[in-house]
Design a protein around this motif. Structure first.
Motif, PDB file in Angstrom:
ATOM      1  N   THR A   2       0.836  -1.195   0.000  1.00 46.93           N
ATOM      2  CA  THR A   2       0.000   0.000   0.000  1.00 46.93           C
ATOM      3  C   THR A   2       0.876   1.252   0.000  1.00 46.93           C
ATOM      4  O   THR A   2       2.061   1.203   0.362  1.00 46.93           O
ATOM      5  CB  THR A   2      -0.913   0.031   1.241  1.00 46.93           C
ATOM      6  OG1 THR A   2      -0.094   0.193   2.402  1.00 46.93           O
ATOM      7  CG2 THR A   2      -1.759  -1.229   1.338  1.00 46.93           C
ATOM      8  N   ARG A   3       0.256   2.355  -0.373  1.00 47.50           N
ATOM      9  CA  ARG A   3       0.969   3.636  -0.370  1.00 47.50           C
ATOM     10  C   ARG A   3       1.456   3.977   1.034  1.00 47.50           C
ATOM     11  O   ARG A   3       2.554   4.492   1.211  1.00 47.50           O
ATOM     12  CB  ARG A   3       0.059   4.746  -0.904  1.00 47.50           C
ATOM     13  CG  ARG A   3      -0.231   4.604  -2.386  1.00 47.50           C
ATOM     14  CD  ARG A   3      -1.184   5.697  -2.880  1.00 47.50           C
ATOM     15  NE  ARG A   3      -0.502   6.985  -2.867  1.00 47.50           N
ATOM     16  CZ  ARG A   3      -0.918   8.052  -2.173  1.00 47.50           C
ATOM     17  NH1 ARG A   3      -2.012   8.022  -1.451  1.00 47.50           N
ATOM     18  NH2 ARG A   3      -0.233   9.172  -2.209  1.00 47.50           N
ATOM     19  N   ALA A   4       0.640   3.687   2.052  1.00 50.61           N
ATOM     20  CA  ALA A   4       1.024   4.001   3.431  1.00 50.61           C
ATOM     21  C   ALA A   4       2.242   3.182   3.860  1.00 50.61           C
ATOM     22  O   ALA A   4       3.156   3.700   4.506  1.00 50.61           O
ATOM     23  CB  ALA A   4      -0.151   3.763   4.374  1.00 50.61           C
ATOM     24  N   LYS A   5       2.273   1.889   3.490  1.00 53.48           N
ATOM     25  CA  LYS A   5       3.427   1.053   3.834  1.00 53.48           C
ATOM     26  C   LYS A   5       4.670   1.520   3.075  1.00 53.48           C
ATOM     27  O   LYS A   5       5.776   1.498   3.615  1.00 53.48           O
ATOM     28  CB  LYS A   5       3.138  -0.411   3.536  1.00 53.48           C
ATOM     29  CG  LYS A   5       2.215  -1.051   4.546  1.00 53.48           C
ATOM     30  CD  LYS A   5       2.017  -2.524   4.248  1.00 53.48           C
ATOM     31  CE  LYS A   5       1.062  -3.137   5.259  1.00 53.48           C
ATOM     32  NZ  LYS A   5       0.835  -4.557   4.990  1.00 53.48           N
ATOM     33  N   ALA A   6       4.486   1.930   1.833  1.00 54.90           N
ATOM     34  CA  ALA A   6       5.611   2.446   1.049  1.00 54.90           C
ATOM     35  C   ALA A   6       6.164   3.713   1.694  1.00 54.90           C
ATOM     36  O   ALA A   6       7.386   3.881   1.813  1.00 54.90           O
ATOM     37  CB  ALA A   6       5.176   2.724  -0.390  1.00 54.90           C
ATOM     38  N   ARG A 119       4.610  12.769  -3.404  1.00 53.32           N
ATOM     39  CA  ARG A 119       3.371  12.111  -3.808  1.00 53.32           C
ATOM     40  C   ARG A 119       2.803  11.239  -2.688  1.00 53.32           C
ATOM     41  O   ARG A 119       1.595  11.115  -2.532  1.00 53.32           O
ATOM     42  CB  ARG A 119       3.619  11.282  -5.063  1.00 53.32           C
ATOM     43  CG  ARG A 119       2.341  10.785  -5.721  1.00 53.32           C
ATOM     44  CD  ARG A 119       2.570  10.155  -7.098  1.00 53.32           C
ATOM     45  NE  ARG A 119       3.301  11.033  -7.984  1.00 53.32           N
ATOM     46  CZ  ARG A 119       4.438  10.702  -8.612  1.00 53.32           C
ATOM     47  NH1 ARG A 119       4.959   9.506  -8.462  1.00 53.32           N
ATOM     48  NH2 ARG A 119       5.036  11.547  -9.397  1.00 53.32           N
ATOM     49  N   LEU A 120       3.680  10.629  -1.908  1.00 50.99           N
ATOM     50  CA  LEU A 120       3.248   9.735  -0.836  1.00 50.99           C
ATOM     51  C   LEU A 120       2.978  10.449   0.493  1.00 50.99           C
ATOM     52  O   LEU A 120       2.497   9.816   1.434  1.00 50.99           O
ATOM     53  CB  LEU A 120       4.308   8.658  -0.596  1.00 50.99           C
ATOM     54  CG  LEU A 120       4.489   7.612  -1.686  1.00 50.99           C
ATOM     55  CD1 LEU A 120       5.684   6.714  -1.360  1.00 50.99           C
ATOM     56  CD2 LEU A 120       3.224   6.795  -1.863  1.00 50.99           C
ATOM     57  N   ALA A 121       3.256  11.728   0.590  1.00 52.17           N
ATOM     58  CA  ALA A 121       3.203  12.443   1.872  1.00 52.17           C
ATOM     59  C   ALA A 121       1.896  12.240   2.637  1.00 52.17           C
ATOM     60  O   ALA A 121       1.905  12.097   3.860  1.00 52.17           O
ATOM     61  CB  ALA A 121       3.457  13.932   1.655  1.00 52.17           C
ATOM     62  N   ASP A 122       0.764  12.207   1.965  1.00 51.01           N
ATOM     63  CA  ASP A 122      -0.538  12.067   2.622  1.00 51.01           C
ATOM     64  C   ASP A 122      -0.993  10.614   2.788  1.00 51.01           C
ATOM     65  O   ASP A 122      -2.051  10.375   3.353  1.00 51.01           O
ATOM     66  CB  ASP A 122      -1.625  12.789   1.802  1.00 51.01           C
ATOM     67  CG  ASP A 122      -1.471  14.284   1.824  1.00 51.01           C
ATOM     68  OD1 ASP A 122      -1.132  14.822   2.891  1.00 51.01           O
ATOM     69  OD2 ASP A 122      -1.701  14.918   0.775  1.00 51.01           O
ATOM     70  N   ASP A 126      -4.284   9.500   4.918  1.00 51.40           N
ATOM     71  CA  ASP A 126      -5.469   9.114   4.148  1.00 51.40           C
ATOM     72  C   ASP A 126      -5.996   7.754   4.592  1.00 51.40           C
ATOM     73  O   ASP A 126      -7.191   7.563   4.769  1.00 51.40           O
ATOM     74  CB  ASP A 126      -5.150   9.065   2.643  1.00 51.40           C
ATOM     75  CG  ASP A 126      -4.902  10.434   2.035  1.00 51.40           C
ATOM     76  OD1 ASP A 126      -5.201  11.450   2.697  1.00 51.40           O
ATOM     77  OD2 ASP A 126      -4.402  10.474   0.899  1.00 51.40           O
ATOM     78  N   VAL A 127      -5.098   6.780   4.793  1.00 51.07           N
ATOM     79  CA  VAL A 127      -5.497   5.438   5.214  1.00 51.07           C
ATOM     80  C   VAL A 127      -6.134   5.486   6.599  1.00 51.07           C
ATOM     81  O   VAL A 127      -7.163   4.869   6.841  1.00 51.07           O
ATOM     82  CB  VAL A 127      -4.279   4.480   5.213  1.00 51.07           C
ATOM     83  CG1 VAL A 127      -4.587   3.189   5.941  1.00 51.07           C
ATOM     84  CG2 VAL A 127      -3.856   4.190   3.788  1.00 51.07           C
ATOM     85  N   ARG A 128      -5.540   6.233   7.506  1.00 53.27           N
ATOM     86  CA  ARG A 128      -6.071   6.328   8.881  1.00 53.27           C
ATOM     87  C   ARG A 128      -7.453   6.967   8.874  1.00 53.27           C
ATOM     88  O   ARG A 128      -8.347   6.528   9.583  1.00 53.27           O
ATOM     89  CB  ARG A 128      -5.143   7.139   9.775  1.00 53.27           C
ATOM     90  CG  ARG A 128      -3.742   6.629   9.855  1.00 53.27           C
ATOM     91  CD  ARG A 128      -3.625   5.416  10.717  1.00 53.27           C
ATOM     92  NE  ARG A 128      -2.234   4.955  10.623  1.00 53.27           N
ATOM     93  CZ  ARG A 128      -1.833   3.788  10.989  1.00 53.27           C
ATOM     94  NH1 ARG A 128      -2.663   2.925  11.482  1.00 53.27           N
ATOM     95  NH2 ARG A 128      -0.587   3.432  10.868  1.00 53.27           N
TER      96      ARG A 128
END
Length: 144
Positions: A2-6, A119-122, A126-128
């Protein structure tokens, strides 16, 4: 992944790498800079000082990576510093000429990673927010 894990993985990698590199510069001085082994005591002093600062920068990445959610503003700020370093390398290239090839490789890595980190900053915020049924925070809002 996921983006959050990345994001968390990249933030941790940035932190550990910057701390290790910073400590290496403090301990080894000029010997830690390819092509600058004989640069003299002034550059050695400068390099060791900036090594300590870089280690502190790495600790800031580690702090951010351990927050839940990872604060987007912290990621953007730390990434902006990272990108500014890459732009400094480009300015040096334009003004002083071609550095050691390792420095060019670092500049390429810095220029490639910066847009990805922006790009991944949020991603984690977002996931939370989604998991809690709240709207995702706006780009400038880290209070989620």
């Amino acid at each position: 992944m996921t983006r959050a894990k990345a994001l968390r993985g990249l933030a941790l990698a940035m932190g550990y790498a910057c701390v290790a590199i910073g400590i290496l510069h403090v301990v080894l001085g000029n010997a830690s800079i390819p092509g600058a082994e004989n640069a003299g005591p002034t550059i050695d002093s400068l390099g060791r000082f900036f090594g300590a600062i870089f280690a502190g920068y790495g600790l800031a990445w580690l702090w951010a990576a351990r927050q839940t959610p990872i604060p987007p503003t912290a990621v953007r700020g730390l990434t902006a510093v990272f990108l500014a370093g890459a732009l400094g390398r480009l300015l040096s290239l334009a003004v002083e000429g071609r550095p050691h090839g390792f420095q060019l490789a670092l500049a390429a890595l810095e220029l490639a990673l910066s847009p990805l980190l922006f790009r991944l900053a949020d991603a984690d915020a977002d996931v939370r927010a989604d998991a809690e049924g709240r709207p995702a925070p706006r780009a400038q809002d880290d209070t989620a």
